[in-house]
Design a protein around this motif. Structure first.
Motif, mmCIF file in Angstrom:
data_model
loop_
_atom_site.group_PDB
_atom_site.id
_atom_site.type_symbol
_atom_site.label_atom_id
_atom_site.label_comp_id
_atom_site.label_asym_id
_atom_site.label_seq_id
_atom_site.Cartn_x
_atom_site.Cartn_y
_atom_site.Cartn_z
ATOM 1 N N GLY A 1 0.802 -1.221 0.000
ATOM 2 C CA GLY A 1 0.000 0.000 0.000
ATOM 3 C C GLY A 1 0.829 1.261 0.000
ATOM 4 N N PHE B 1 -2.593 3.520 2.821
ATOM 5 C CA PHE B 1 -3.423 2.455 2.252
ATOM 6 C C PHE B 1 -2.982 1.123 2.856
ATOM 7 N N LEU C 1 -2.626 -2.389 4.641
ATOM 8 C CA LEU C 1 -3.386 -3.639 4.669
ATOM 9 C C LEU C 1 -3.577 -4.061 6.125
ATOM 10 N N TYR D 1 -10.228 -11.139 2.478
ATOM 11 C CA TYR D 1 -10.168 -9.874 1.754
ATOM 12 C C TYR D 1 -10.874 -10.009 0.404
ATOM 13 N N PHE E 1 -10.332 -7.844 -3.026
ATOM 14 C CA PHE E 1 -9.546 -6.808 -3.692
ATOM 15 C C PHE E 1 -10.201 -6.470 -5.025
ATOM 16 N N TYR F 1 -10.498 -3.833 -0.356
ATOM 17 C CA TYR F 1 -9.475 -2.869 -0.777
ATOM 18 C C TYR F 1 -9.643 -2.595 -2.260
ATOM 19 N N CYS G 1 -8.578 0.172 -5.602
ATOM 20 C CA CYS G 1 -7.812 1.280 -6.168
ATOM 21 C C CYS G 1 -8.051 1.310 -7.668
ATOM 22 N N HIS H 1 -11.552 0.153 2.091
ATOM 23 C CA HIS H 1 -10.346 0.985 2.096
ATOM 24 C C HIS H 1 -10.003 1.281 0.644
#
Length: 312
Positions: free
Chosen positions: A40, A103, A105, A111, A113, A189, A191, A210
């Motif tokens: 991250g 960012f 973890l 998780y 992603f 997570y 992005c 996140h």
């Protein structure tokens, strides 16, 4: 807040990670070890006067000899990616600062992603960390075309836990398949481009998600008012006019602080708040961090009262 490490590193390798994506491996010219980092994290890369950009570290955190970043060529960008692709060659030196991590973890039993385009870069080391921990995880990875999506070959080793979904083949990402009915304790997570992050935020329960943004999140309209900022380390008090940022007011008083994006996305100018209530307008801090009010990004955030006391 600042980072102690700043150095000139040498470009040891240039590799095509995908169409329009260049992966750079950076090493210390004298072979010195680089600072430790966690999934991250990103670094500031100083490409020239007024040309500074942030790139996620996407290599192996255990490898202290090299840092890897990946840079998307953006024809409509502000010049940073063009400089990397056209002028930064193997053997060249480039100044870097960091690493910095907003960012992180966090530990979880499982998780989910989600990555869009170049947003795979901070996610890549997270997958390796989750794999090493032996926890359950999946990745949904989208992009314009399969050829434009970086590191797909590296992802093959994870088998069917990774779903690669190019838009020209499958359409928009099927977020429902990942986010609907997420088991308790799962952390998400994500992005990528702003529209993807906005769509994920709409679907994901608060506290589970996140995100890391490469461009500023649209902020609610608000009126700027004048306020004072006391700089605790110097005892100086500066007035911040409605049309001036805290960053510019502080620098105008003669105090030098690190900054980069001036958009509230990189975290370089994060500053400790000793007193007062910040009006957070960044795209970095979590809701919990905003509520705590212990730090602020002084390039965009302001004050919810008449005065702030900052650790400057």
């Amino acid at each position: 807040m600042s980072d102690a490490y700043e150095a000139e590193l040498v470009v040891d390798r240039r590799d095509a990670a995908a169409d329009g994506v260049l992966a750079l491996t950076l090493r210390h010219p004298l072979g010195e070890q680089l600072p430790q980092w966690e999934p991250g994290a990103h670094i500031d890369v100083v490409l020239g006067p007024g040309l500074e950009r942030q790139y996620s570290l996407c290599g192996d955190p255990a490898d202290r000899t090299a840092w890897r970043i990946a840079v998307l060529r953006e024809p409509a960008g502000r010049g940073g990616s063009a400089h990397v692709h056209e002028q930064l060659g193997q053997g060249d030196k480039v100044r870097v600062r960091g690493p910095r991590n907003h960012f992180t973890l966090r530990p979880a039993p499982r998780y989910r992603f989600i990555a869009g385009g170049i947003g795979i870069t901070p996610i890549l080391p997270m997958l390796a960390a989750a794999e090493a921990q032996g926890v359950e995880w999946t990745l949904l990875y989208g992009g314009r075309t399969r050829e434009s999506m970086a590191f797909t070959e590296e992802l093959r080793r994870y088998g069917d836990r990774v779903t690669v979904a190019p838009q020209d083949e499958t359409g928009l990402l099927d977020l429902a398949s990942v986010l609907d009915g997420v088991p308790e304790g799962t952390l998400v997570y994500c992005c990528g481009p702003g529209p993807l992050l906005d769509a994920v935020e709409e679907r994901c329960p608060a506290g589970l998600l996140h995100v890391e943004r490469f461009t500023p999140k649209e902020q609610p309209a608000s009126e700027n008012t004048e306020f004072e900022v006391e700089l605790a380390q110097t005892g100086t008090t500066v007035t911040v006019a409605p049309d001036v940022s805290v960053l510019d007011a502080v620098r105008a008083s003669g105090v030098e602080v690190l900054f980069s994006c001036t958009e509230g996305t990189c975290g370089t100018c994060e500053t400790d708040v000793l007193d007062g209530t910040p009006d957070h307008r960044d795209s970095v801090l979590t809701d919990e961090e905003r509520e705590a009010g212990e730090t602020m990004m002084i390039c965009v955030s302001r004050c919810r009262g008449k005065k702030l006391v900052l650790d400057l």
